[in-house]
Write a protein that holds these residues in place. Structure first.
Motif, mmCIF file in Angstrom:
data_model
loop_
_atom_site.group_PDB
_atom_site.id
_atom_site.type_symbol
_atom_site.label_atom_id
_atom_site.label_comp_id
_atom_site.label_asym_id
_atom_site.label_seq_id
_atom_site.Cartn_x
_atom_site.Cartn_y
_atom_site.Cartn_z
ATOM 1 N N PHE A 99 10.155 -2.264 -59.871
ATOM 2 C CA PHE A 99 9.278 -3.398 -60.201
ATOM 3 C C PHE A 99 7.968 -3.347 -59.425
ATOM 4 N N GLY A 100 8.026 -2.844 -58.208
ATOM 5 C CA GLY A 100 6.873 -3.031 -57.334
ATOM 6 C C GLY A 100 6.080 -1.777 -57.003
ATOM 7 N N VAL A 101 6.627 -0.602 -57.341
ATOM 8 C CA VAL A 101 5.919 0.620 -56.925
ATOM 9 C C VAL A 101 4.576 0.726 -57.662
ATOM 10 N N THR A 102 3.554 1.160 -56.917
ATOM 11 C CA THR A 102 2.231 1.314 -57.531
ATOM 12 C C THR A 102 2.182 2.648 -58.268
ATOM 13 N N PRO A 103 1.866 2.651 -59.565
ATOM 14 C CA PRO A 103 1.784 3.925 -60.289
ATOM 15 C C PRO A 103 0.774 4.866 -59.622
ATOM 16 N N GLU A 104 1.130 6.155 -59.600
ATOM 17 C CA GLU A 104 0.340 7.128 -58.836
ATOM 18 C C GLU A 104 -1.172 7.130 -59.134
ATOM 19 N N PRO A 114 -1.040 -9.875 -58.428
ATOM 20 C CA PRO A 114 -0.891 -9.870 -59.891
ATOM 21 C C PRO A 114 -2.232 -9.932 -60.615
ATOM 22 N N ARG A 115 -2.293 -9.270 -61.765
ATOM 23 C CA ARG A 115 -3.552 -9.219 -62.540
ATOM 24 C C ARG A 115 -3.991 -10.605 -62.996
ATOM 25 N N THR A 116 -3.013 -11.537 -63.040
ATOM 26 C CA THR A 116 -3.309 -12.893 -63.519
ATOM 27 C C THR A 116 -3.579 -13.855 -62.358
ATOM 28 N N SER A 158 -5.054 -3.891 -67.546
ATOM 29 C CA SER A 158 -4.926 -4.141 -66.108
ATOM 30 C C SER A 158 -3.456 -4.209 -65.711
ATOM 31 N N LYS A 159 -3.134 -3.553 -64.617
ATOM 32 C CA LYS A 159 -1.764 -3.608 -64.072
ATOM 33 C C LYS A 159 -1.711 -4.561 -62.894
ATOM 34 N N ALA A 160 -2.823 -4.664 -62.181
ATOM 35 C CA ALA A 160 -2.863 -5.496 -60.972
ATOM 36 C C ALA A 160 -4.308 -5.542 -60.489
ATOM 37 N N LYS A 185 12.408 0.301 -69.475
ATOM 38 C CA LYS A 185 10.969 0.518 -69.696
ATOM 39 C C LYS A 185 10.380 1.424 -68.604
ATOM 40 N N TYR A 186 10.979 1.346 -67.408
ATOM 41 C CA TYR A 186 10.452 2.173 -66.319
ATOM 42 C C TYR A 186 10.847 3.638 -66.473
ATOM 43 N N TRP A 187 11.982 3.888 -67.125
ATOM 44 C CA TRP A 187 12.361 5.284 -67.369
ATOM 45 C C TRP A 187 11.271 5.974 -68.191
ATOM 46 N N HIS A 188 10.760 5.250 -69.181
ATOM 47 C CA HIS A 188 9.726 5.846 -70.033
ATOM 48 C C HIS A 188 8.398 6.006 -69.282
ATOM 49 N N GLN A 189 8.241 5.219 -68.224
ATOM 50 C CA GLN A 189 6.983 5.294 -67.444
ATOM 51 C C GLN A 189 7.100 6.200 -66.220
ATOM 52 N N ARG A 190 8.247 6.869 -66.050
ATOM 53 C CA ARG A 190 8.513 7.494 -64.744
ATOM 54 C C ARG A 190 7.457 8.517 -64.327
ATOM 55 N N ALA A 235 -1.983 -4.398 -48.152
ATOM 56 C CA ALA A 235 -0.699 -5.076 -48.353
ATOM 57 C C ALA A 235 -0.421 -5.284 -49.837
ATOM 58 N N SER A 236 0.676 -4.704 -50.271
ATOM 59 C CA SER A 236 1.152 -4.863 -51.650
ATOM 60 C C SER A 236 2.488 -5.598 -51.543
ATOM 61 N N PRO A 237 2.425 -6.927 -51.402
ATOM 62 C CA PRO A 237 3.637 -7.692 -51.071
ATOM 63 C C PRO A 237 4.522 -7.900 -52.294
ATOM 64 N N PRO A 238 5.748 -8.384 -52.078
ATOM 65 C CA PRO A 238 6.529 -8.812 -53.241
ATOM 66 C C PRO A 238 5.826 -10.008 -53.893
ATOM 67 N N TRP A 239 5.904 -10.081 -55.208
ATOM 68 C CA TRP A 239 5.267 -11.193 -55.917
ATOM 69 C C TRP A 239 6.280 -12.247 -56.353
ATOM 70 N N GLY A 240 7.502 -12.126 -55.855
ATOM 71 C CA GLY A 240 8.536 -13.080 -56.236
ATOM 72 C C GLY A 240 9.230 -12.697 -57.529
ATOM 73 N N GLY A 241 9.250 -11.394 -57.826
ATOM 74 C CA GLY A 241 9.960 -10.924 -59.030
ATOM 75 C C GLY A 241 9.016 -10.683 -60.187
ATOM 76 N N THR A 242 9.612 -10.416 -61.345
ATOM 77 C CA THR A 242 8.798 -10.044 -62.509
ATOM 78 C C THR A 242 8.296 -11.266 -63.277
ATOM 79 N N GLU A 243 8.744 -12.434 -62.836
ATOM 80 C CA GLU A 243 8.374 -13.668 -63.532
ATOM 81 C C GLU A 243 6.902 -14.033 -63.382
ATOM 82 N N TYR A 244 6.202 -13.317 -62.535
ATOM 83 C CA TYR A 244 4.793 -13.657 -62.286
ATOM 84 C C TYR A 244 3.982 -13.720 -63.578
ATOM 85 N N SER A 245 4.398 -12.957 -64.578
ATOM 86 C CA SER A 245 3.593 -12.880 -65.808
ATOM 87 C C SER A 245 3.921 -13.999 -66.799
HETATM 88 P P1 MGP Z 1 4.860 -5.021 -64.649
HETATM 89 O O1 MGP Z 1 5.122 -6.389 -64.219
HETATM 90 O O2 MGP Z 1 6.062 -4.198 -64.938
HETATM 91 O O3 MGP Z 1 3.870 -5.126 -65.863
HETATM 92 O O4 MGP Z 1 4.053 -4.306 -63.518
HETATM 93 P P2 MGP Z 1 3.472 -4.059 -66.947
HETATM 94 O O5 MGP Z 1 3.781 -2.667 -66.524
HETATM 95 O O6 MGP Z 1 2.061 -4.327 -67.279
HETATM 96 O O7 MGP Z 1 4.466 -4.402 -68.049
HETATM 97 P P3 MGP Z 1 4.366 -5.326 -69.288
HETATM 98 O O8 MGP Z 1 5.795 -5.359 -69.734
HETATM 99 O O9 MGP Z 1 3.839 -6.651 -68.857
HETATM 100 O O10 MGP Z 1 3.441 -4.596 -70.236
HETATM 101 C C1 MGP Z 1 2.687 -4.000 -63.474
HETATM 102 C C2 MGP Z 1 2.412 -3.428 -62.097
HETATM 103 O O11 MGP Z 1 2.459 -4.502 -61.192
HETATM 104 C C3 MGP Z 1 3.462 -2.443 -61.606
HETATM 105 O O12 MGP Z 1 3.100 -1.149 -61.946
HETATM 106 C C4 MGP Z 1 3.438 -2.635 -60.113
HETATM 107 O O13 MGP Z 1 2.447 -1.798 -59.558
HETATM 108 C C5 MGP Z 1 2.965 -4.059 -59.953
HETATM 109 N N1 MGP Z 1 4.014 -4.984 -59.528
HETATM 110 C C6 MGP Z 1 4.889 -5.637 -60.300
HETATM 111 N N2 MGP Z 1 5.642 -6.466 -59.516
HETATM 112 C C7 MGP Z 1 6.678 -7.340 -59.976
HETATM 113 C C8 MGP Z 1 5.207 -6.320 -58.230
HETATM 114 C C9 MGP Z 1 5.581 -6.931 -56.999
HETATM 115 O O14 MGP Z 1 6.468 -7.766 -56.871
HETATM 116 N N3 MGP Z 1 4.864 -6.545 -55.935
HETATM 117 C C10 MGP Z 1 3.863 -5.609 -56.015
HETATM 118 N N4 MGP Z 1 3.208 -5.295 -54.920
HETATM 119 N N5 MGP Z 1 3.516 -5.019 -57.164
HETATM 120 C C11 MGP Z 1 4.170 -5.382 -58.260
#
Ligand code: MGP
Length: 253
Positions: A59-64, A203-205, A232-234, A35-40, A159-169
């Motif tokens: 996973f963690g980079v802030t989109p430009e 996280p946005r949530t 919302s992304k965050a 999914k990130y390749w398509h968002q690059r 500070a844009s810390p790790p959120w503990g992986g992608t499971e946050y959502s």
């Molecule tokens: P996402 O979790 O890939 O959700 O990241 P997205 O793109 O809404 O995908 P979908 O499948 O839910 O539709 C959303 C944004 O959160 C990313 O662009 C990053 O900027 C940010 N992000 C995600 N994670 C897991 C982290 C993290 O661990 N730390 C930080 N600082 N940012 C994160």
């Protein structure tokens, strides 16, 4: 490297270290990150100039566009006497590059613990022409800030810390007390002793009730959602007296 439209203009600098990648074609790209390749290009406008990434960085980079908007918000709303900004979890450089490009700061510090991730950040900053405008610090952010900024009062910490992986959502509301490896309390206590102005990218949530506990008596905290195409992304929480009045007026014009 064969030149294709994607690779045209790529600096002649390819990573030669395991774990650092310059993915220029989908064939080489890990399937689980598809999914990130398509968002690059949404993440890095100059992606095809040869951006370096680690697998985890996707996973963690802030989109430009978001990094630029945050840089504009902090730049305008922070008191003018704040002249140094510290990106405490710099990752592959997205936010630090945006802070440097904004031209608002006398100094931009980028702190990153992982040496490979730091190499990516420096390389990416070179692509954006700001490598020399950033002070790079490899190490733990809390000790680095303690060492350099203990007695300073002209800093803003982002500070844009790790959120503990992608499971946050997985949950509708993200419990910030369980965030790994640093929860909200650890981040707030860790940074607020060094700066009166702290911006956390969460996280946005995120549970807003947990955030609200840190509002000073009879005051509100500013929280801004950052969106791409209406979603919302965050969010960022602004701790300290950031002044958004002018910014809101500008946006109404
Ligand atoms: P996402 O979790 O890939 O959700 O990241 P997205 O793109 O809404 O995908 P979908 O499948 O839910 O539709 C959303 C944004 O959160 C990313 O662009 C990053 O900027 C940010 N992000 C995600 N994670 C897991 C982290 C993290 O661990 N730390 C930080 N600082 N940012 C994160």
């Amino acid at each position: 490297m064969a030149t294709t439209p994607e690779t045209a203009g790529v600096p002649n600098e390819t990573p030669n270290e395991k774990g650092i990648h310059q993915w220029l074609s989908q064939d080489e790209f890990p399937d689980n990150l598809k999914k990130y390749w398509h968002q690059r290009f949404r993440i890095w406008e100059l992606y095809s100039k040869g951006i370096w990434m680690t697998e985890d960085a996707w996973f963690g980079v802030t989109p430009e566009p978001i990094a630029n908007k945050i840089a504009a918000h902090i730049g305008e709303a922070a008191p003018k006497e704040k002249t140094i900004i510290i990106d405490a979890f710099a990752g592959v450089g997205g936010n630090a590059i945006a802070f440097a490009l904004s031209g608002r700061w006398d100094q931009v510090f980028a702190v990153e613990k992982d040496a490979k991730t730091m190499k990516c950040a420096k390389h990416n900053a070179k692509i954006y022409g700001v490598e020399k405008k950033i002070v790079w610090v490899t190490g733990d952010c809390f000790s680095a800030i303690n060492k350099r900024f203990n007695a300073k009062n002209n800093t803003v910490i982002f500070a844009s810390p790790p959120w503990g992986g992608t499971e946050y959502s997985a949950e509708d509301v993200f419990d910030l007390s369980k965030m790994q490896p640093y929860n909200l309390e650890a981040l707030y206590n860790g940074f607020s002793r060094y700066s009166s102005h702290l911006v956390l990218f969460l996280p946005r949530t995120s549970d807003l009730n947990q955030i609200a506990q840190y509002a000073p008596k009879d005051k509100k905290l500013e929280v801004a959602h950052y969106c791409i195409m209406g979603a919302s992304k965050a969010l960022c929480v602004y701790f300290g007296d950031f002044d958004f009045e002018n910014e809101e007026e500008d946006e109404k014009k």
